[in-house]
Design a protein around this motif. Structure first.
Motif, PDB file in Angstrom:
ATOM      1  N   LEU A 163       0.830  -1.199   0.000  1.00 28.80           N
ATOM      2  CA  LEU A 163       0.000   0.000   0.000  1.00 28.80           C
ATOM      3  C   LEU A 163       0.869   1.255   0.000  1.00 28.80           C
ATOM      4  CD1 LEU A 163      -2.868  -0.815   2.528  1.00 28.80           C
ATOM      5  CD2 LEU A 163      -2.658  -1.406   0.125  1.00 28.80           C
ATOM      6  N   HIS A 164       0.320   2.325  -0.572  1.00 24.34           N
ATOM      7  CA  HIS A 164       0.977   3.630  -0.524  1.00 24.34           C
ATOM      8  C   HIS A 164       0.171   4.550   0.399  1.00 24.34           C
ATOM      9  CE1 HIS A 164       3.827   2.149  -3.282  1.00 24.34           C
ATOM     10  NE2 HIS A 164       3.088   2.233  -4.383  1.00 24.34           N
ATOM     11  N   ARG A 165       0.236   5.831   0.185  1.00 24.99           N
ATOM     12  CA  ARG A 165      -0.417   6.777   1.110  1.00 24.99           C
ATOM     13  C   ARG A 165      -1.911   6.859   0.806  1.00 24.99           C
ATOM     14  NH1 ARG A 165       2.739   9.908   4.223  1.00 24.99           N
ATOM     15  NH2 ARG A 165       1.144  11.532   4.369  1.00 24.99           N
ATOM     16  N   VAL A 166      -2.662   5.935   1.415  1.00 27.95           N
ATOM     17  CA  VAL A 166      -4.114   5.941   1.275  1.00 27.95           C
ATOM     18  C   VAL A 166      -4.647   7.246   1.861  1.00 27.95           C
ATOM     19  CG1 VAL A 166      -6.261   4.768   1.893  1.00 27.95           C
ATOM     20  CG2 VAL A 166      -4.176   3.437   1.449  1.00 27.95           C
ATOM     21  N   THR A 167      -5.517   7.925   1.105  1.00 29.75           N
ATOM     22  CA  THR A 167      -6.045   9.219   1.547  1.00 29.75           C
ATOM     23  C   THR A 167      -6.696   9.092   2.923  1.00 29.75           C
ATOM     24  OG1 THR A 167      -6.459   9.878  -0.734  1.00 29.75           O
ATOM     25  CG2 THR A 167      -7.611  11.113   0.987  1.00 29.75           C
ATOM     26  N   GLY A 168      -6.189   9.868   3.864  1.00 32.45           N
ATOM     27  CA  GLY A 168      -6.712   9.846   5.223  1.00 32.45           C
ATOM     28  C   GLY A 168      -6.073   8.810   6.120  1.00 32.45           C
ATOM     29  N   PHE A 169      -5.245   7.925   5.556  1.00 30.51           N
ATOM     30  CA  PHE A 169      -4.630   6.844   6.334  1.00 30.51           C
ATOM     31  C   PHE A 169      -3.160   6.694   5.945  1.00 30.51           C
ATOM     32  CE2 PHE A 169      -9.121   5.970   5.820  1.00 30.51           C
ATOM     33  CZ  PHE A 169      -9.541   5.713   7.121  1.00 30.51           C
ATOM     34  N   PRO A 170      -2.357   7.722   6.164  1.00 32.83           N
ATOM     35  CA  PRO A 170      -0.952   7.690   5.718  1.00 32.83           C
ATOM     36  C   PRO A 170      -0.125   6.623   6.416  1.00 32.83           C
ATOM     37  CG  PRO A 170      -1.350   9.569   7.163  1.00 32.83           C
ATOM     38  CD  PRO A 170      -2.691   8.991   6.849  1.00 32.83           C
ATOM     39  N   GLN A 171      -0.610   6.087   7.551  1.00 29.70           N
ATOM     40  CA  GLN A 171       0.156   5.075   8.278  1.00 29.70           C
ATOM     41  C   GLN A 171       0.308   3.767   7.501  1.00 29.70           C
ATOM     42  OE1 GLN A 171      -2.871   6.130   9.023  1.00 29.70           O
ATOM     43  NE2 GLN A 171      -4.198   4.481   9.809  1.00 29.70           N
ATOM     44  N   TRP A 172      -0.506   3.582   6.437  1.00 26.50           N
ATOM     45  CA  TRP A 172      -0.415   2.374   5.640  1.00 26.50           C
ATOM     46  C   TRP A 172       0.689   2.457   4.588  1.00 26.50           C
ATOM     47  CZ3 TRP A 172      -2.730  -2.173   6.546  1.00 26.50           C
ATOM     48  CH2 TRP A 172      -3.859  -2.190   7.374  1.00 26.50           C
ATOM     49  N   ASP A 173       1.295   3.613   4.418  1.00 26.57           N
ATOM     50  CA  ASP A 173       2.294   3.805   3.373  1.00 26.57           C
ATOM     51  C   ASP A 173       3.446   2.807   3.531  1.00 26.57           C
ATOM     52  OD1 ASP A 173       3.595   4.884   1.196  1.00 26.57           O
ATOM     53  OD2 ASP A 173       4.516   6.511   2.330  1.00 26.57           O
ATOM     54  N   GLY A 174       3.657   1.982   2.504  1.00 19.83           N
ATOM     55  CA  GLY A 174       4.746   1.017   2.522  1.00 19.83           C
ATOM     56  C   GLY A 174       4.410  -0.314   3.165  1.00 19.83           C
ATOM     57  N   TYR A 175       3.168  -0.481   3.642  1.00 19.30           N
ATOM     58  CA  TYR A 175       2.801  -1.716   4.323  1.00 19.30           C
ATOM     59  C   TYR A 175       2.583  -2.834   3.310  1.00 19.30           C
ATOM     60  CZ  TYR A 175       0.585  -4.902   7.622  1.00 19.30           C
ATOM     61  OH  TYR A 175       0.295  -5.982   8.418  1.00 19.30           O
ATOM     62  N   ARG A 176       3.189  -3.996   3.567  1.00 15.67           N
ATOM     63  CA  ARG A 176       3.104  -5.143   2.665  1.00 15.67           C
ATOM     64  C   ARG A 176       1.869  -5.979   3.026  1.00 15.67           C
ATOM     65  NH1 ARG A 176       7.622  -5.225  -0.349  1.00 15.67           N
ATOM     66  NH2 ARG A 176       7.012  -7.245  -1.216  1.00 15.67           N
ATOM     67  N   LEU A 177       0.726  -5.496   2.593  1.00 14.59           N
ATOM     68  CA  LEU A 177      -0.542  -6.126   2.954  1.00 14.59           C
ATOM     69  C   LEU A 177      -0.651  -7.533   2.369  1.00 14.59           C
ATOM     70  CD1 LEU A 177      -3.325  -5.918   4.279  1.00 14.59           C
ATOM     71  CD2 LEU A 177      -4.173  -4.866   2.174  1.00 14.59           C
ATOM     72  N   GLY A 178      -0.179  -7.714   1.149  1.00 17.75           N
ATOM     73  CA  GLY A 178      -0.267  -9.032   0.535  1.00 17.75           C
ATOM     74  C   GLY A 178       0.456 -10.086   1.345  1.00 17.75           C
ATOM     75  N   ASP A 179       1.684  -9.789   1.753  1.00 21.88           N
ATOM     76  CA  ASP A 179       2.459 -10.741   2.553  1.00 21.88           C
ATOM     77  C   ASP A 179       1.799 -10.997   3.902  1.00 21.88           C
ATOM     78  OD1 ASP A 179       4.299 -10.875   0.511  1.00 21.88           O
ATOM     79  OD2 ASP A 179       5.747  -9.526   1.467  1.00 21.88           O
ATOM     80  N   ALA A 180       1.286  -9.929   4.520  1.00 21.71           N
ATOM     81  CA  ALA A 180       0.669 -10.069   5.835  1.00 21.71           C
ATOM     82  C   ALA A 180      -0.574 -10.951   5.779  1.00 21.71           C
ATOM     83  CB  ALA A 180       0.320  -8.695   6.394  1.00 21.71           C
ATOM     84  N   LEU A 181      -1.414 -10.741   4.767  1.00 19.58           N
ATOM     85  CA  LEU A 181      -2.619 -11.552   4.627  1.00 19.58           C
ATOM     86  C   LEU A 181      -2.285 -12.999   4.290  1.00 19.58           C
ATOM     87  CD1 LEU A 181      -5.233  -9.311   2.749  1.00 19.58           C
ATOM     88  CD2 LEU A 181      -5.504 -10.407   4.989  1.00 19.58           C
TER      89      LEU A 181
END
Length: 374
Positions: A163-181
């Motif tokens: 994920l990159h800088r989701v509008t309103g949720f900048p804390q997700w920037d750089g998070y590897r959601l695919g690997d985590a899931l």
């Protein structure tokens, strides 16, 4: 998507040819299709089709569906897809809730769940909630599941599941959601933007190449673009950030940091109950998109549209028609609504897993092997 509908009798294209056959079985549905018809529609030799269908039957993906009446020769055996031979989980992580579905190879939903979600919570909590929902929709695990498709707000890198800088949720920037899931569910995971997932699902329902824009109005506003039958993501996977085009230079502040963004103006109108204004603003953005891409179909979706679909269709169509008349083009493009509110996003997310099996993928992934050999 974005693939030739003819086959090739070369060993290096065996996966491609199997995908062509499997896709034709999918489209034929319960009625089925004969081997001769498969050969005619793919350009493959009857011998090649026989080998492919024999393997698909051995793998449980295809089965006989009866015989067609003779027209002078031997009655034709008809084959069909076996939908229950494989399934995929489609997961939509929205800003305030999640929707998860389990679909079979034919795209039929066999199980679904919804739950509240705080996308602003710590990432581990969000992923844990998603994993629980996936486990619930799978049930006892008796059905074979090929993977999870997850649709989330963008921008993001769908190739690496980051994920990159989701509008309103900048804390997700750089998070590897695919690997985590994947780590939480034990299944392969494909990630894409929510609007791209929905557009992919819609494209699979449209025979042949197509150009259209899917506009999703829910907790945010975005677009999924299908051009020439292919999902268009752009060079940096950023295409479709429709809601952040500036339409009023001194307008209200948007969560992205800009002013007068289409999303901010549209959501502000929705918040004060002015549906007609929200539809007019949405229509203005749609007209800009139509003028830029010269598309002839706009599809509206999302929970906000679902609350008053007639008003949004009328409002968007009025702006498009007026813009077309001013340009001397007569009436504007077609405006449709996809039913189900936000659910088509989850259903489209499942197609992130299933579509490659049928040679139906988008953009730069179009030539990737569908995953089943032949």
């Amino acid at each position: 998507m974005n693939r030739s509908n003819t086959g090739a009798n070369l060993p290096t294209l065996r996966g491609h040819n199997a995908a062509l056959v499997l896709d034709l079985l999918r489209v034929a549905g319960e009625r089925g299709i004969s081997r001769i018809e498969l050969a005619e529609r793919t350009g493959l030799t009857p011998q090649a089709v026989s080998k492919i269908t024999a393997r698909l039957r051995a793998e449980g993906l295809a089965a006989e569906a009866g015989r067609r009446a003779s027209t002078g020769g031997k009655p034709r055996t008809v084959l069909r897809l076996v939908p229950e031979a494989g399934h995929a989980v489609g997961l939509h992580l929205d800003r305030d809730g999640l929707t998860v579905v389990l679909v079979d190879l034919a795209g039929t939903v066999v199980s679904s769940r919804t739950a509240p979600l705080d996308f602003g919570a710590p990432a581990d909590e969000v992923v844990a909630a998603a994993a629980v929902a996936v486990a619930e929709v799978r049930g006892d695990g008796a059905r074979p599941v090929l993977g999870v498709g997850a649709a989330v707000p963008g921008p993001l890198d769908h190739r690496d599941g980051v994920l990159h800088r989701v509008t309103g949720f900048p804390q997700w920037d750089g998070y590897r959601l695919g690997d985590a899931l994947a780590g939480r569910t034990g299944l392969p995971v494909a990630i894409d933007k929510d609007t791209n997932a929905a557009a992919l699902g819609l494209a699979l329902q449209t025979p042949g190449p197509a150009d259209f824009a899917y506009l999703h109005l829910g907790t945010g506003l975005g677009a999924g673009l299908v051009l020439g039958g292919a999902l268009h993501r752009g060079a940096r996977t950023g295409a479709g950030e429709f809601g952040h085009q500036t339409v009023q230079l001194d307008g209200v502040r948007c969560g992205c940091g800009g002013r007068g963004c289409l999303e901010a103006l549209c959501l502000a109108a929705v918040a004060r109950g002015d549906v007609a204004e929200a539809a007019r603003v949405l229509g203005t953005g749609a007209a800009n998109l139509v003028a830029l891409l010269d598309i002839d179909r706009v599809v509206l979706g999302g929970r906000t549209v679902a609350a008053d679909p007639g008003a949004y269709v009328r409002g968007v169509r009025a702006v498009l028609d007026e813009r077309a008349r001013r340009g001397g083009a007569g009436g504007g493009p077609a405006v449709d609504v996809t039913a189900g509110g936000d659910r088509p996003v989850a259903e489209g997310a499942a197609q992130l897993v299933l579509a490659p099996l049928f040679g139906r993928v988008g953009g730069e992934d179009a030539d990737r092997d569908g995953g089943w050999g032949a």
